[in-house]
Design an enzyme around this catalytic site. Structure first.
Site, mmCIF file in Angstrom:
data_model
loop_
_atom_site.group_PDB
_atom_site.id
_atom_site.type_symbol
_atom_site.label_atom_id
_atom_site.label_comp_id
_atom_site.label_asym_id
_atom_site.label_seq_id
_atom_site.Cartn_x
_atom_site.Cartn_y
_atom_site.Cartn_z
ATOM 1 C CB CYS A 2 -38.575 10.362 -19.673
ATOM 2 S SG CYS A 2 -38.538 9.225 -18.282
ATOM 3 N NE ARG A 27 -42.598 11.571 -24.594
ATOM 4 C CZ ARG A 27 -41.889 11.128 -25.620
ATOM 5 N NH1 ARG A 27 -42.230 11.468 -26.850
ATOM 6 N NH2 ARG A 27 -40.856 10.337 -25.449
ATOM 7 C CD1 TRP A 77 -42.430 4.913 -17.078
ATOM 8 C CD2 TRP A 77 -44.256 6.190 -16.950
ATOM 9 N NE1 TRP A 77 -43.501 4.084 -16.929
ATOM 10 C CE2 TRP A 77 -44.628 4.832 -16.851
ATOM 11 C CE3 TRP A 77 -45.232 7.179 -16.892
ATOM 12 C CZ2 TRP A 77 -45.959 4.458 -16.708
ATOM 13 C CZ3 TRP A 77 -46.541 6.784 -16.755
ATOM 14 C CH2 TRP A 77 -46.894 5.446 -16.664
ATOM 15 C CG ASN A 103 -36.011 11.601 -22.114
ATOM 16 O OD1 ASN A 103 -36.248 11.913 -20.961
ATOM 17 N ND2 ASN A 103 -36.720 12.014 -23.146
ATOM 18 N N GLY A 104 -33.709 7.898 -21.228
ATOM 19 C CA GLY A 104 -32.996 6.664 -21.556
ATOM 20 C C GLY A 104 -32.592 5.920 -20.308
ATOM 21 C CD GLU A 482 -55.588 -2.746 -30.734
ATOM 22 O OE1 GLU A 482 -55.634 -1.537 -30.445
ATOM 23 O OE2 GLU A 482 -54.576 -3.453 -30.514
ATOM 24 C CE LYS A 486 -56.249 0.731 -28.380
ATOM 25 N NZ LYS A 486 -55.125 -0.117 -28.067
ATOM 26 C CD GLU A 489 -53.772 -0.026 -24.322
ATOM 27 O OE1 GLU A 489 -52.587 0.201 -24.617
ATOM 28 O OE2 GLU A 489 -54.713 0.154 -25.125
ATOM 29 C CG HIS A 505 -58.295 -26.911 -25.943
ATOM 30 N ND1 HIS A 505 -58.060 -28.270 -25.927
ATOM 31 C CD2 HIS A 505 -58.897 -26.645 -27.130
ATOM 32 C CE1 HIS A 505 -58.481 -28.811 -27.052
ATOM 33 N NE2 HIS A 505 -59.000 -27.852 -27.813
ATOM 34 C CE LYS A 611 -49.994 7.788 -28.843
ATOM 35 N NZ LYS A 611 -51.199 6.960 -29.094
#
Length: 616
Positions: A2, A27, A77, A103-104, A482, A486, A489, A505, A611
């Site tokens: 947010c 964000r 958000w 926010n929070g 990584e 990516k 995402e 395995h 973000k």
């Protein structure tokens, strides 16, 4: 996640609020809204579950009193409550005395809501933030004569959790900001006073800003009033804005922010090394932090920062045989650390809620937390005992690219400098390693050029694949992690990473005719047998390594890590490969981006992601 912004200006507030909210789009958000005071003592509130353009249309269509220069805005958000216009901010109390953005997370919101409803308050949303409005209302209409400031102070004493709150009073247009464990910045310029959760929102109109500390209360009036502990104090020292707001817009030749930021990686690393390298082999980089002696290292992070942290942790082991571990911040509550453990908390934004909570849960020794962040004024930077700036510059794309590379290089420089300072590595050895690091920008530049040549054909061949495997050995496993992150995402396709030795395995069951398997090559001779297992089952092997690989970006197959601080022998000659095969991340970034574009995805703002993850 947010984002919030507020202003008191001489022009109409929407001329600042709407561009500010647009700057916060990176964000991530699913609803947006503004509340603006009018010249007749009322408030105009518009909210939408669409993009910011919808607010513009609503404001242009409105009639009535003229908008003033005071207002607040919010990108939400969803955490508490569905994505609906009613749940979008700003919120108001029963009688519309105040408008609030937050926010929070208010952890005791359910208890407060039940209490307030029992006392006759009417709620119009399902979000935790609305309790703030009613608590303030309760104080304003009660016996207290302390006014809006006292009502806000009374409200926050009842709250549990985290908050950055803006409160605008309807009748007067007064605007207050307060914060607890959430970022808020205040700035003044010829344009007026501004408050925001992210400096990018207000960067076009300011040259400096001040950071609010937990418990601060600021009135954005004339003059600006800064209150700490119930007492008016002088504002803290202003910090200069170290980058141009032009970073927030794309140039004509920029395809998207992510594409631009991938291309910026060589320059980013060159800038970091120019700043840090002279202080590495002298040990001064470590000494200047003023941190105590340590026996073990734990790197704390989430997502991409966790992957970078794993490489940094390994570097401490490689350079000095330091016992090391990487801790997933959201699971830190179960981790037990030795009293002489150096905790390196890695967070691009410095506001990652899981990382901040983990610092509360971990029993760290005194003076043993080092923040590795791209934001020197962040909450994490203020809470740590030492701070190291990874100096990536603004990164707008939600999927981290240059910040990953910046964290790795900065963290490896830190590890090397610490080992020089404690006498584990001789200065001559460190100089040789630094010389190798200085070639990193050229390696990244080459990797970008080669990837742009080879990746498009690969993308075409795997476009219809529903799942991907990423394999490696040694440090290659971290880069595989990584790469998989990516790809998932950006493309919304399944992607998993494994140590190549784990194929038999379980993961080998996933490989069938045409399954794309990305392999980070290394000098480990066992890797070829693992690749053969994939090929024999019809897997589509995409190798990232030296000459002869599918994407030949790695110079001579360097060993991922030496087992000590000695210069190691890779196939390409003398190299320490301190960061592991760092070049290998570039083709995986470009593969994820190109495939996402081919699938019609928004590479700068992938779905469901933000973000800066400021709530748990």
């Amino acid at each position: 996640m947010c984002g919030i912004v507020g202003c008191t200006t001489t022009e109409r507030a929407d001329r600042y609020l709407l561009p500010a909210l647009q700057a916060l789009e990176y964000r991530g958000y699913d609803s947006v809204g503004v509340a603006i005071a009018t010249t007749d003592g009322t408030v105009t509130t518009v909210r939408s579950i669409n993009r910011i353009g919808d607010l513009t249309a609503q404001l242009e269509a409105r009639t009535g009193a003229r908008l003033s220069g005071t207002g607040i805005g919010h990108t939400r958000w969803a955490t508490h409550g569905d994505v609906t216009e009613a749940n979008a901010h700003p919120h108001q109390d029963c009688d519309g005395l105040v408008s609030v953005v937050h926010n929070g997370i208010i952890e005791n919101a359910d208890v407060l809501r039940a209490e307030l409803i029992a006392e006759g308050h009417r709620f119009s949303s399902g979000v935790d933030s609305e309790v703030i409005c009613h608590l303030i209302e309760q104080s304003l209409v009660g016996a207290s004569d302390s006014g809006l400031q006292g009502a806000i102070e009374s409200c926050v004493r009842r709250l549990e959790g985290s908050w950055a709150i803006l409160v605008m009073e309807t009748s007067t247009g007064r605007l207050f900001a307060t914060t607890h464990r959430a970022p808020l910045l205040v700035a003044s310029s010829d344009n007026g006073h501004f408050v925001a959760s992210d400096v990018t929102a207000i960067a076009p109109w300011i040259t400096a800003f001040r950071v609010m500390s937990d418990g601060d209360l600021v009135e954005l009036g004339s003059p600006l009033r800064w209150i700490a502990g119930g007492v008016e104090v002088a504002p803290p020292e202003a910090l200069g804005l170290s980058w141009s707001s032009s970073f927030l817009s794309l140039a004509a030749d920029d395809p998207d922010f992510m594409g631009r930021e991938i291309a910026e990686q060589p320059e980013t690393v060159e800038r970091i090394l120019s700043e840090l390298a002279p202080r590495v082999s002298t040990g001064d980089l470590w000494r200047e932090l003023g941190l105590p002696h340590f026996r073990r290292v734990a790197v704390l992070g989430c997502g991409t920062s966790l992957n970078a942290g794993r490489i940094i942790a390994h570097a401490f082991g490689a350079f000095g045989a330091i016992v090391n571990t990487a801790v997933t911040a959201s699971e830190a509550g179960a981790v037990v650390l030795d009293a002489e453990t150096l905790v390196i908390a890695a967070s691009q934004s410095g506001e990652t809620a899981d990382v901040l909570r983990a610092l509360d849960e971990l029993q760290t020794g005194r003076g043993r937390v080092l923040a590795l962040t791209n934001s020197m004024h962040s909450t994490l930077a203020r809470r740590a005992d030492g701070v190291l700036n990874c100096s990536a510059g603004p990164e707008i794309g939600v999927a981290a690219t240059k910040t990953f590379v910046a964290q790795v290089v900065t963290g490896v420089c830190l590890a090397l400098s610490a080992m020089v300072a404690r006498g584990t590595i001789l200065r001559a050895q460190a100089d040789a390693i630094v010389d190798d690091l200085r070639r990193t920008p050229d390696r990244l530049e080459n990797a970008i050029a080669v990837s742009r040549q080879w990746v498009p054909d690969i993308v075409e061949s795997v476009r219809d694949a529903q799942g991907f495997l990423f394999l490696g050995r040694g440090a290659g496993v971290v880069y595989a992690a990584e790469g998989a992150l990516k790809l998932k995402e950006l493309t919304y396709r399944w992607a998993e990473h494994y140590p190549a030795g784990e194929l038999k395995h379980g993961p080998l069951a996933l490989v069938e005719e045409g399954t794309p398997v990305v392999v980070i090559e290394s000098a480990d001779g066992r890797l070829s047998a693992n690749v053969a297992e994939v090929r024999s089952r019809g897997g589509r092997v995409i190798s990232i390594g030296g000459p002869g690989s599918s994407i030949p970006v790695v110079d001579g197959h360097p060993e991922a890590f030496a087992r000590s601080g000695r210069v190691s022998q890779g196939r390409g000659g003398n190299t320490f490969a301190a960061c592991g095969p760092l070049e290998s991340v570039v083709p995986m970034q470009i593969l994820a981006r190109e495939l996402a574009i081919a699938l019609g995805r928004d590479v700068d703002k992938p779905r469901n992601l933000a973000k800066s993850v400021t709530v748990e």
